[in-house]
Design a protein around this motif. Structure first.
Motif, PDB file in Angstrom:
ATOM      1  N   LEU A   1     -45.048 -22.058   0.907  1.00  0.00           N
ATOM      2  CA  LEU A   1     -44.427 -21.957  -0.470  1.00  0.00           C
ATOM      3  C   LEU A   1     -44.834 -23.123  -2.289  1.00  0.00           C
ATOM      4  N   SER A   2     -44.907 -22.514  -2.903  1.00  0.00           N
ATOM      5  CA  SER A   2     -44.737 -23.362  -4.434  1.00  0.00           C
ATOM      6  C   SER A   2     -43.584 -24.791  -4.539  1.00  0.00           C
TER       7      SER A   2
ATOM      8  N   MET B   1     -48.648 -26.003   2.019  1.00  0.00           N
ATOM      9  CA  MET B   1     -49.186 -25.140   3.857  1.00  0.00           C
ATOM     10  C   MET B   1     -49.517 -26.563   4.466  1.00  0.00           C
ATOM     11  N   THR B   2     -48.054 -26.414   5.586  1.00  0.00           N
ATOM     12  CA  THR B   2     -48.273 -27.182   6.287  1.00  0.00           C
ATOM     13  C   THR B   2     -48.585 -26.398   8.317  1.00  0.00           C
TER      14      THR B   2
ATOM     15  N   PRO C   1     -53.119 -27.742  -4.924  1.00  0.00           N
ATOM     16  CA  PRO C   1     -52.850 -27.483  -6.613  1.00  0.00           C
ATOM     17  C   PRO C   1     -52.918 -25.877  -6.658  1.00  0.00           C
ATOM     18  N   LEU C   2     -51.910 -25.962  -7.504  1.00  0.00           N
ATOM     19  CA  LEU C   2     -52.586 -24.096  -8.126  1.00  0.00           C
ATOM     20  C   LEU C   2     -53.264 -23.961  -9.980  1.00  0.00           C
TER      21      LEU C   2
ATOM     22  N   THR D   1     -43.905 -37.147  -6.313  1.00  0.00           N
ATOM     23  CA  THR D   1     -42.643 -36.894  -5.938  1.00  0.00           C
ATOM     24  C   THR D   1     -42.789 -35.701  -5.701  1.00  0.00           C
ATOM     25  N   LEU D   2     -42.393 -34.926  -4.065  1.00  0.00           N
ATOM     26  CA  LEU D   2     -42.397 -33.261  -4.594  1.00  0.00           C
ATOM     27  C   LEU D   2     -41.018 -32.785  -4.537  1.00  0.00           C
ATOM     28  N   LEU D   3     -40.817 -32.202  -5.585  1.00  0.00           N
ATOM     29  CA  LEU D   3     -40.054 -31.232  -6.097  1.00  0.00           C
ATOM     30  C   LEU D   3     -39.605 -29.757  -5.307  1.00  0.00           C
TER      31      LEU D   3
END
Length: 149
Positions: A36-37, A56-57, A66-67, A83-85
């Motif tokens: 997911l983004s 991607m895990t 990066p998109l 920080t991953l939002l």
């Protein structure tokens, strides 16, 4: 700014794969939806940059792709932090009904698993089709849980 339900501090290093530069997370993310983004707020030289990424895990690593084509200046192998939002929260492991029934009958509680244990046991069970093999695997999982009580 897009809505997000959670924030997660992350760090890692840049890695080149083909024509793409990926952000490899130092510790595998567990309990979060993948593919997911999200938005990665990168801290770079005193400024912050919001970078849309795809999470991607895999079995042993989490990579943020990066998109957008442009990353802040950096070199392969360089460390990064941010920080991953997350637009979605942590997802608890789903205990299959047959395992939940067997656990209840045996008087054991599967909610005490660590994320790594849950992933391992649920993957082990999920690879078995209904029948004797799955029944045996459920017994093995229940036995492992019972020894912890």
């Amino acid at each position: 700014m897009p809505m997000h339900t959670g924030e997660l501090a992350v760090h890692g290093h840049l890695e080149q794969r083909g024509n793409s530069v990926l952000l490899v997370v130092a510790e595998r993310l567990s309990g979060h939806d993948t593919f997911l983004s999200a938005t990665l707020r990168l801290e770079h030289e005193g400024t912050s940059v919001d970078l849309p990424v795809r999470i991607m895990t895999f079995d042993d690593v989490t990579v943020l792709s990066p998109l957008k084509a442009a990353l802040p200046p950096g070199q392969v192998g360089e460390e990064w932090s941010g920080t991953l939002l997350l637009p979605h929260g942590a997802r608890p492991p789903t205990i299959p009904d047959d395992l939940a029934r067997a656990a209840a009958e045996a008087g054991v509680d599967p909610s005490g698993w660590s994320p790594a244990e849950a992933r391992q046991m649920l993957t082990f069970l999920g690879e078995a089709d209904p029948g004797d093999v799955r029944t045996e695997r459920i017994s093995m999982v229940i036995a492992a849980l019972a020894t912890r009580s």
